[in-house]
Motif scaffolding. Sequence first.
Motif, PDB file in Angstrom:
ATOM      1  N   ARG A   1      -5.884  16.937  27.081  1.00  0.00           N
ATOM      2  CA  ARG A   1      -6.328  16.829  25.684  1.00  0.00           C
ATOM      3  C   ARG A   1      -6.091  18.153  24.954  1.00  0.00           C
ATOM      4  NH1 ARG A   1     -11.812  16.498  22.622  1.00  0.00           N
ATOM      5  NH2 ARG A   1     -11.066  15.545  20.697  1.00  0.00           N
TER       6      ARG A   1
ATOM      7  N   TYR B   1      -2.820  13.296  24.479  1.00  0.00           N
ATOM      8  CA  TYR B   1      -4.024  12.467  24.416  1.00  0.00           C
ATOM      9  C   TYR B   1      -3.913  11.198  25.243  1.00  0.00           C
ATOM     10  CZ  TYR B   1      -4.496  15.574  20.406  1.00  0.00           C
ATOM     11  OH  TYR B   1      -4.545  16.682  19.599  1.00  0.00           O
TER      12      TYR B   1
ATOM     13  N   HIS C   1     -16.061  11.647  25.732  1.00  0.00           N
ATOM     14  CA  HIS C   1     -14.726  12.266  25.811  1.00  0.00           C
ATOM     15  C   HIS C   1     -13.629  11.227  25.611  1.00  0.00           C
ATOM     16  CE1 HIS C   1     -15.993  16.267  26.748  1.00  0.00           C
ATOM     17  NE2 HIS C   1     -16.616  15.923  27.873  1.00  0.00           N
TER      18      HIS C   1
ATOM     19  N   ASN D   1     -13.320  10.455  22.023  1.00  0.00           N
ATOM     20  CA  ASN D   1     -12.605  11.520  21.309  1.00  0.00           C
ATOM     21  C   ASN D   1     -11.096  11.397  21.490  1.00  0.00           C
ATOM     22  OD1 ASN D   1     -15.019  12.601  20.435  1.00  0.00           O
ATOM     23  ND2 ASN D   1     -15.174  14.070  22.125  1.00  0.00           N
TER      24      ASN D   1
ATOM     25  N   ASP E   1      -8.294  10.825  18.658  1.00  0.00           N
ATOM     26  CA  ASP E   1      -7.057  11.610  18.525  1.00  0.00           C
ATOM     27  C   ASP E   1      -5.832  10.708  18.446  1.00  0.00           C
ATOM     28  OD1 ASP E   1      -8.442  14.060  18.662  1.00  0.00           O
ATOM     29  OD2 ASP E   1      -8.394  14.057  20.852  1.00  0.00           O
TER      30      ASP E   1
ATOM     31  N   ALA F   1     -12.388   3.829  19.871  1.00  0.00           N
ATOM     32  CA  ALA F   1     -13.260   5.008  19.814  1.00  0.00           C
ATOM     33  C   ALA F   1     -14.685   4.600  19.424  1.00  0.00           C
ATOM     34  CB  ALA F   1     -12.702   6.013  18.810  1.00  0.00           C
TER      35      ALA F   1
ATOM     36  N   TYR G   1     -18.375   5.287  21.228  1.00  0.00           N
ATOM     37  CA  TYR G   1     -19.445   6.005  20.548  1.00  0.00           C
ATOM     38  C   TYR G   1     -20.711   5.160  20.431  1.00  0.00           C
ATOM     39  CZ  TYR G   1     -15.781   9.324  19.159  1.00  0.00           C
ATOM     40  OH  TYR G   1     -14.760  10.242  19.160  1.00  0.00           O
TER      41      TYR G   1
ATOM     42  N   PRO H   1     -19.199  12.236  15.820  1.00  0.00           N
ATOM     43  CA  PRO H   1     -17.959  11.459  15.943  1.00  0.00           C
ATOM     44  C   PRO H   1     -18.094  10.041  15.363  1.00  0.00           C
ATOM     45  CG  PRO H   1     -18.996  11.771  18.099  1.00  0.00           C
ATOM     46  CD  PRO H   1     -19.709  12.657  17.144  1.00  0.00           C
TER      47      PRO H   1
ATOM     48  N   CYS I   1     -15.665   8.686  12.467  1.00  0.00           N
ATOM     49  CA  CYS I   1     -14.823   7.531  12.778  1.00  0.00           C
ATOM     50  C   CYS I   1     -15.067   6.385  11.793  1.00  0.00           C
ATOM     51  CB  CYS I   1     -15.103   7.071  14.213  1.00  0.00           C
ATOM     52  SG  CYS I   1     -13.799   6.045  14.919  1.00  0.00           S
TER      53      CYS I   1
END
Length: 731
Positions: free
Chosen positions: A576, A581, A604, A607, A611, A618, A622, A638, A642
Amino acid sequence: MTSNQLQIIKDRINSYLSSYRINPALEELDSLAAATNASWNIREKIASIRENYNLMGKYALDGINDSSRTQVRNDIISGITATTDIILREAKLQDSPKLYFSALRYERLQGDTTIASLIELYKEKNNRMAMGLMTGNTDIKEPDGRNLSEVLDNIAARIFNKVWTTHPFTQSDTHALSMFMKDATISKNIKLQLIGAVMLGGMEYFSENRLLMLGEIYNGNMPELEIHALCALLLTMWMQREHIHTSKIKSMIATLSELPAWQADVKMAFLQFIRTRDTERINRTMREDVIPSMMKIRPDINKIVKDDPDILDPMSLEDNPEWEELFEKSGLGSKLRELSEMQAEGADVMMSTFAHLKSFPYFNEVAHWFQPFFPEQHHVSKALGGNSIELAEMLESTPMLCDSDKYSMAFSLEQVAGAARKVMLEQIKAQNINMAELKNSSLLPDANSRENIANKYVQDLYRFFSLYRRKNEFANPFASPVNLVEIPEIAAAFDADDTLQLVAQFYFKRKYFNEAYTIYSMMLEHGASDAQTLQKAGYCMQQLCDIARATELYERSELLNPDNQWTQRRLAICYRSLGQYDKASKYYEKLLKLNPDDLSLSLHLGNCYLDLKRYDDALKQYFKVEFMDSESKRALRPLAWCLLITGQSQRSRSYYEKIIADAPTSNDYLNYGHLEMAQGNFRDAITRYRESIKLSGNDYEKWKELFNADRNELITLNVDPFIIDLVADNI
C-alpha cells in the motif's frame, strides 16, 4: 601556511589516496614539505616512498606477476599518510592551542627526556618506595619534603603525556614501554594507565607501532592488561580504519586470531562498545522520566516518611506495599524495572548520577581519567583523611562503579561531615555485603571476569570522551556507532552466525535499525537464508523508510514460510505504501479470511478499496467495523469521506458532525468544507476552511497544497472549478 590551508592539502592527499592516485598524492606531499621547510629526513622518506612505488609500477607494467603488490601499495599509502601527519604536526606545534600540542611543547622544553629515561626515573623512585614499605615506612619523603607517592604519581603523569604525544612512536619507544609492561616489580595500575596513553596517541595520529604494542600487551598473561589493551586496540583501529591495512598489522591480527580467547574476547568487547549506545538513552530516561516522576510523588513520599519514620531504614523498603503501590501508580515502577534489567545486561546506568561529579581538580589532568582506582592513591588518601584506607578499600570493592566514578565518590565524601560520612560508610559496607551475597549466588558477574573488566573500562573511556572539560579536542570513538564488522581485519572474528545474530539482536531490540540491518545484511551475504533473518532485515528497512527493499526481503521470507501472517501483514502495508493497492488488498483479503473478527484488517482493507476507488466494497468494510465496535471512532473518518465521494452527502454530514464535535483536526475541517462545497453551501465552506487553516498553525501554503490535492474530488462532486478558485481566493 594557515591551518586551513594545511588541512586543504591534507584533504587533497587523502582524496588522491582513496582513488589510488599515488603520483599526484606524492606531488602534493612534496609541495607540503617545501612549504613547511620539512627536515631532510622527511624529504628522504618521501623519496624512498616514491622509489618503492616506481619499482612496484615498473614490475607490474612489465607483466611480472607479484601476489604481494596490493599489500605493497597499501604500505605505500600508509607511508604517505604517516609522513603527511608528521609534517602537519610539526607545522601546528608552534601556535596550536590544542591540549595535545600544549603537552607536547612542555615535554620538548624538558630537554632530552625520552620515554625510556622517564621510565628509569619512575623505576628508581618505585624501588625506593618498595624498600620503605618493606621496613614499615608508609610516609616516605623526598629531599624537598614531598611525599614519594605524590612524586610517583607526577612521574606517571609525565610518562603518560610523553607516550601520548610522542610521534612517530619509534622502535626504541616501543621497546622501552614493552619492557616496562613486562616488569613484574611495577604495579599494574600504571601499566593500565599507560595503555590509555598509547590509545590516545594512536587516535591522534596513525601509528603502526602503537597498534603492534597494544597487540603485544593483549597477548600477555594478566587479564586486566589484556582486556584493556584489546579495547584500546579495537577502538584505535576503528578510529584509524582507513589507514590500518598494512602488512604488519594484518600479520599481527592473524597471529592474535590464533589465540583461543581472541574470537570470544573481540565479540565481548564489541558488545560493550555497542552498549554505550544505550547510555544517552538511559541519561534521557533519568532526566526526563525518572527524576520528574520522583518529584511528582515527593509529597506522598514525605507523608509516608512522616507517618512512619522507620521507612527510611533500607531493610524496611523491601516488599513495602505502600512504596510499591506509589511507584506503580506513578509509572515509576516500570521505568525502574527497565533500568534494572538494562543494568543487569551491562548497561551504564550510573552515568547520569556521576556526570556532575567530574569537576574536582583531580579530573583536570588527562592521565587521571585513565588511572585505576586504588586505596593508596595520594589524592584519595588526602580526600578521605582518617580511616582512608578502610573506606577506599570499600570503594575499590564496589562492583557496580567504574574507576572514574570511584574517584568521584571519594572526592565527594571529602565534603561530607564526619557523622554523615559514618552513615554513608555503613551504607556502602551494607551494599558491599549484599553484592558479595549476590556474587556468591551467581546472580552478579565476577568483578574479575573478562566481561566485567571490559564493561567497566569502556565506561571509564566513555566518561573521558563525554565529560572531560576539553573533550572537544579529542576525536570521540563513541560519537557514532562503533561497528567493528566494517573492519576487514577484524570481521573474521564475527564470521560465526551465532555471533552476528547476537550483535544484530542487540541492535534490533534497542531499535538501532541501521546498525542492525548492517549485521543482518552481512549474515545474508554469508549464506543465512532463514525466514526470521529476512523478516528482521525487512523490518529494519521498513523502519528506515526503504519500503522497496523491505518488500523484497519480506517476499523472500514469505517464499520460505508462506503461511506466516506477520510477514503477510507487513507485505500488505508495504504494497500500500508503494501504491500497489491491488496487491495490498489481496493480502488483506487473505488475512481477513483467517481472522474474520480482526477489525483492524477490515479497516485496512477498506482503505485499500478506497484507494482503488472500489467505494461500495470500502463502505462494507467500514460499516462492519462500525457495527462490531460501536464504541470505537476509528471508522468515522473513512466512512464520512467515502460517503461524501459516493454522493451520499447528507449521510456523510451526520458522521462529520460527530467528528467535529470530538477533537477535530485540520484535515477534518478541510473535508467538512468539501462537504459544504458539494451541497452548495459556499460561505459555510469558507468558514470550515478557515478553521482548518487555524488548526494547521496558520500555515496557509501547506494547507493550500492539501486543498489543491482534493481539487479533482471536488470537481467529481459537481463543484464548478470557477467556484473552487473563488472560494480559495476568499478564505
